[in-house]
Design a protein around this motif. Structure first.
Motif, short mmCIF file in Angstrom:
data_model
loop_
_atom_site.label_atom_id
_atom_site.label_comp_id
_atom_site.label_asym_id
_atom_site.label_seq_id
_atom_site.Cartn_x
_atom_site.Cartn_y
_atom_site.Cartn_z
N THR A 168 73.22 -78.85 84.03
CA THR A 168 72.58 -79.45 85.20
C THR A 168 71.15 -79.84 84.87
OG1 THR A 168 73.93 -78.01 86.60
CG2 THR A 168 72.00 -79.00 87.62
N CYS B 32 67.45 -80.17 85.66
CA CYS B 32 66.60 -79.39 86.55
C CYS B 32 65.13 -79.69 86.30
CB CYS B 32 66.81 -77.89 86.32
SG CYS B 32 68.47 -77.28 86.64
N PRO C 137 67.40 -77.50 90.70
CA PRO C 137 68.43 -78.43 90.25
C PRO C 137 68.19 -79.83 90.81
CG PRO C 137 69.42 -76.48 91.26
CD PRO C 137 67.96 -76.41 91.52
N ASN D 136 70.76 -82.17 90.50
CA ASN D 136 72.08 -82.71 90.84
C ASN D 136 72.98 -81.57 91.31
OD1 ASN D 136 72.02 -82.46 87.67
ND2 ASN D 136 74.15 -82.19 88.24
#
Length: 71
Positions: free
Chosen positions: A30, A32, A46, A48
């Motif tokens: 992810t 971040c 995050p 996404n």
């Protein structure tokens, strides 16, 4: 579109995040934002969702401490 401000002190990282999804634990890489809060503590936010959809950088989405945030 207009740039209002460029944030300094924010590092983009890819973290292997583990989440519970549909009753089972899953992990995914992810994107971040890693930054320090006003107290100097590292905060990982995050950028996404677990299924890859982008989200706004929002401090309310910060991942709680208790995981290894080494990079």
């Amino acid at each position: 579109m207009k740039v209002k401000q460029i944030l300094s002190g924010v590092e983009l990282v890819i973290a292997d995040i583990e989440v519970q999804l549909e009753g089972e634990m899953r992990s995914s890489h992810t994107l971040c934002a890693l930054l320090r809060d006003q107290g100097g503590k590292e905060v990982l936010i995050p950028l996404n969702t677990p299924d890859g959809r982008p989200i706004f950088m929002n401090p309310e989405n910060a991942i709680a401490d208790g995981s290894d945030n080494s990079h």
